[in-house]
Design a protein around this motif. Structure first.
Motif, PDB file in Angstrom:
ATOM      1  N   GLU A 111       0.830  -1.207   0.000  1.00 37.32           N
ATOM      2  CA  GLU A 111       0.000   0.000   0.000  1.00 37.32           C
ATOM      3  C   GLU A 111       0.867   1.261   0.000  1.00 37.32           C
ATOM      4  N   SER A 112       1.878   1.266   0.846  1.00 40.06           N
ATOM      5  CA  SER A 112       2.756   2.431   0.939  1.00 40.06           C
ATOM      6  C   SER A 112       3.569   2.623  -0.335  1.00 40.06           C
ATOM      7  N   TYR A 113       4.093   1.533  -0.867  1.00 43.11           N
ATOM      8  CA  TYR A 113       4.940   1.608  -2.064  1.00 43.11           C
ATOM      9  C   TYR A 113       4.125   2.032  -3.286  1.00 43.11           C
ATOM     10  N   ALA A 114       2.930   1.481  -3.417  1.00 43.43           N
ATOM     11  CA  ALA A 114       2.074   1.857  -4.542  1.00 43.43           C
ATOM     12  C   ALA A 114       1.706   3.336  -4.459  1.00 43.43           C
ATOM     13  N   ARG A 115       1.402   3.810  -3.264  1.00 46.57           N
ATOM     14  CA  ARG A 115       1.050   5.225  -3.094  1.00 46.57           C
ATOM     15  C   ARG A 115       2.222   6.119  -3.484  1.00 46.57           C
ATOM     16  N   GLU A 116       3.430   5.730  -3.092  1.00 48.78           N
ATOM     17  CA  GLU A 116       4.610   6.518  -3.448  1.00 48.78           C
ATOM     18  C   GLU A 116       4.818   6.552  -4.964  1.00 48.78           C
ATOM     19  N   LEU A 117       4.686   5.396  -5.602  1.00 47.89           N
ATOM     20  CA  LEU A 117       4.913   5.332  -7.045  1.00 47.89           C
ATOM     21  C   LEU A 117       3.876   6.130  -7.825  1.00 47.89           C
ATOM     22  N   ILE A 118       2.644   6.095  -7.379  1.00 49.18           N
ATOM     23  CA  ILE A 118       1.569   6.777  -8.106  1.00 49.18           C
ATOM     24  C   ILE A 118       1.558   8.275  -7.811  1.00 49.18           C
ATOM     25  N   GLN A 119       1.658   8.637  -6.536  1.00 43.61           N
ATOM     26  CA  GLN A 119       1.478  10.037  -6.156  1.00 43.61           C
ATOM     27  C   GLN A 119       2.763  10.859  -6.223  1.00 43.61           C
ATOM     28  N   ARG A 120       3.918  10.224  -5.989  1.00 44.49           N
ATOM     29  CA  ARG A 120       5.170  10.994  -6.022  1.00 44.49           C
ATOM     30  C   ARG A 120       5.931  10.813  -7.331  1.00 44.49           C
ATOM     31  N   TYR A 123       3.837   7.171 -11.584  1.00 44.96           N
ATOM     32  CA  TYR A 123       3.834   5.980 -12.427  1.00 44.96           C
ATOM     33  C   TYR A 123       2.402   5.617 -12.817  1.00 44.96           C
ATOM     34  N   GLY A 124       2.272   5.016 -13.981  1.00 41.40           N
ATOM     35  CA  GLY A 124       0.999   4.432 -14.378  1.00 41.40           C
ATOM     36  C   GLY A 124       0.803   3.096 -13.685  1.00 41.40           C
ATOM     37  N   LEU A 125      -0.452   2.635 -13.629  1.00 35.79           N
ATOM     38  CA  LEU A 125      -0.732   1.414 -12.878  1.00 35.79           C
ATOM     39  C   LEU A 125      -0.038   0.196 -13.484  1.00 35.79           C
ATOM     40  N   ARG A 126       0.152   0.178 -14.796  1.00 34.18           N
ATOM     41  CA  ARG A 126       0.871  -0.945 -15.402  1.00 34.18           C
ATOM     42  C   ARG A 126       2.290  -1.042 -14.847  1.00 34.18           C
ATOM     43  N   ARG A 127       2.961   0.087 -14.754  1.00 39.72           N
ATOM     44  CA  ARG A 127       4.330   0.099 -14.205  1.00 39.72           C
ATOM     45  C   ARG A 127       4.317  -0.241 -12.712  1.00 39.72           C
ATOM     46  N   VAL A 128       3.322   0.242 -12.001  1.00 35.05           N
ATOM     47  CA  VAL A 128       3.230  -0.048 -10.563  1.00 35.05           C
ATOM     48  C   VAL A 128       3.062  -1.551 -10.348  1.00 35.05           C
ATOM     49  N   ARG A 129       2.234  -2.190 -11.172  1.00 36.21           N
ATOM     50  CA  ARG A 129       2.064  -3.641 -11.058  1.00 36.21           C
ATOM     51  C   ARG A 129       3.404  -4.357 -11.258  1.00 36.21           C
ATOM     52  N   MET A 141      -2.868  -9.641  -4.305  1.00 40.42           N
ATOM     53  CA  MET A 141      -2.689  -8.573  -3.317  1.00 40.42           C
ATOM     54  C   MET A 141      -2.445  -7.236  -4.007  1.00 40.42           C
ATOM     55  N   ALA A 142      -1.651  -7.255  -5.068  1.00 37.87           N
ATOM     56  CA  ALA A 142      -1.378  -6.019  -5.808  1.00 37.87           C
ATOM     57  C   ALA A 142      -2.662  -5.436  -6.373  1.00 37.87           C
ATOM     58  N   GLU A 143      -3.526  -6.279  -6.918  1.00 35.11           N
ATOM     59  CA  GLU A 143      -4.786  -5.787  -7.490  1.00 35.11           C
ATOM     60  C   GLU A 143      -5.685  -5.199  -6.413  1.00 35.11           C
ATOM     61  N   GLU A 144      -5.694  -5.811  -5.241  1.00 37.50           N
ATOM     62  CA  GLU A 144      -6.499  -5.266  -4.135  1.00 37.50           C
ATOM     63  C   GLU A 144      -5.975  -3.893  -3.714  1.00 37.50           C
ATOM     64  N   ALA A 147      -6.873  -1.279  -6.362  1.00 38.97           N
ATOM     65  CA  ALA A 147      -8.298  -1.087  -6.665  1.00 38.97           C
ATOM     66  C   ALA A 147      -8.799   0.334  -6.406  1.00 38.97           C
ATOM     67  N   PRO A 148      -8.367   1.007  -5.316  1.00 48.42           N
ATOM     68  CA  PRO A 148      -8.875   2.374  -5.082  1.00 48.42           C
ATOM     69  C   PRO A 148      -8.415   3.399  -6.112  1.00 48.42           C
ATOM     70  N   TYR A 149      -7.387   3.064  -6.875  1.00 48.38           N
ATOM     71  CA  TYR A 149      -6.885   4.010  -7.871  1.00 48.38           C
ATOM     72  C   TYR A 149      -7.563   3.724  -9.204  1.00 48.38           C
ATOM     73  N   GLY A 150      -8.475   4.606  -9.596  1.00 45.43           N
ATOM     74  CA  GLY A 150      -9.137   4.417 -10.880  1.00 45.43           C
ATOM     75  C   GLY A 150      -8.129   4.486 -12.012  1.00 45.43           C
ATOM     76  N   GLU A 151      -8.130   3.485 -12.874  1.00 47.49           N
ATOM     77  CA  GLU A 151      -7.144   3.406 -13.954  1.00 47.49           C
ATOM     78  C   GLU A 151      -7.114   4.682 -14.780  1.00 47.49           C
ATOM     79  N   GLU A 152      -8.252   5.111 -15.248  1.00 45.86           N
ATOM     80  CA  GLU A 152      -8.286   6.284 -16.129  1.00 45.86           C
ATOM     81  C   GLU A 152      -8.117   7.585 -15.349  1.00 45.86           C
ATOM     82  N   ASP A 153      -8.731   7.664 -14.167  1.00 48.09           N
ATOM     83  CA  ASP A 153      -8.644   8.906 -13.386  1.00 48.09           C
ATOM     84  C   ASP A 153      -7.201   9.212 -12.996  1.00 48.09           C
ATOM     85  N   SER A 154      -6.517   8.228 -12.405  1.00 49.36           N
ATOM     86  CA  SER A 154      -5.143   8.471 -11.968  1.00 49.36           C
ATOM     87  C   SER A 154      -4.228   8.677 -13.162  1.00 49.36           C
ATOM     88  N   ALA A 155      -4.505   7.975 -14.262  1.00 55.63           N
ATOM     89  CA  ALA A 155      -3.660   8.118 -15.451  1.00 55.63           C
ATOM     90  C   ALA A 155      -3.742   9.528 -16.005  1.00 55.63           C
TER      91      ALA A 155
END
Length: 204
Positions: A111-120, A123-129, A141-144, A147-155
């Motif tokens: 959760e922490s690592y994904a948040r850092e990659l997306i918000q700081r 990164y796109g969700l494909r790269r985060v995965r 677990m990664a998909e769970e 899940a709160p990050y909308g693919e299109e919205d965050s992109a």
């Protein structure tokens, strides 16, 4: 066999000499707690237990040291400890124990690592995965976690931020546009996502 000498070495290790020949290096604290001294007899089983205890202690100490500096996934921590301080078995045992104690938690790390990659890092969700998989996070677990990050919205939001901060001249300069598209794809965005945000830009 006889312990003929015990000499201090770097990194809190003690070099044992057995029957006058160099033997294993042992964690110094483990050696001191054994109360062995030159001239003592040392059996094979006793030596093996000493080596195993040394390995286990060094694995625990290294694992705790790494966690003090930043969080790790269980696989990442195990690999680092095994690579630098202890055997694979001791590293795995140390990671298992820290997980039992609640000091190592793959879900919290993901959760922490994904948040850092997306918000700081934006990164796109494909790269985060990909990055989560590289750290040993299971796919479900990664998909769970994502899940709160909308693919299109965050992109869309992240692409616009990257363009404004790093490629402000993309509308006026063809070379800048091409570099921006390539960079965004490396960050994990599809060409379609990039093109939609850039207003249907065709770089072909």
């Amino acid at each position: 066999m006889e312990l003929t000498a015990a000499e201090p070495r770097r990194k809190h290790l003690t070099q044992l000499y057995l029957d006058g020949e160099p033997g294993p290096k042992i964690d110094t604290e483990v050696f001191l707690l054994s109360r062995l001294k030159p001239g003592d007899a040392l059996g094979e089983e006793e030596l093996r237990a000493l080596v195993e205890e040394s390995d286990a202690r060094r694995a625990r100490e290294k694992a705790l040291y790494l966690l003090e500096h930043r969080s790790h996934s269980k696989r990442e921590l195990t690999e680092k400890v095994a690579r630098t301080a202890a055997s694979r078995e001791a590293a795995q045992a140390a990671a298992d124990r820290l997980e039992e104690l609640g000091l190592l938690n793959d879900r919290a790390f993901a959760e922490s690592y994904a948040r850092e990659l997306i918000q700081r890092k934006r990164y796109g969700l494909r790269r985060v995965r990909q990055e989560l998989a590289r750290k040993g996070i299971p796919r479900d677990m990664a998909e769970e976690v994502l899940a709160p990050y909308g693919e299109e919205d965050s992109a869309g939001e992240n692409i616009r931020l990257v363009l404004s901060k790093r490629y402000a001249l993309w509308r006026e300069d063809e070379k800048v546009r091409r570099r921006a598209v390539a960079a965004l794809q490396r960050l994990g965005y599809s060409y379609e996502q990039v093109r939609e945000v850039m207003g249907g830009l065709d770089t072909e």
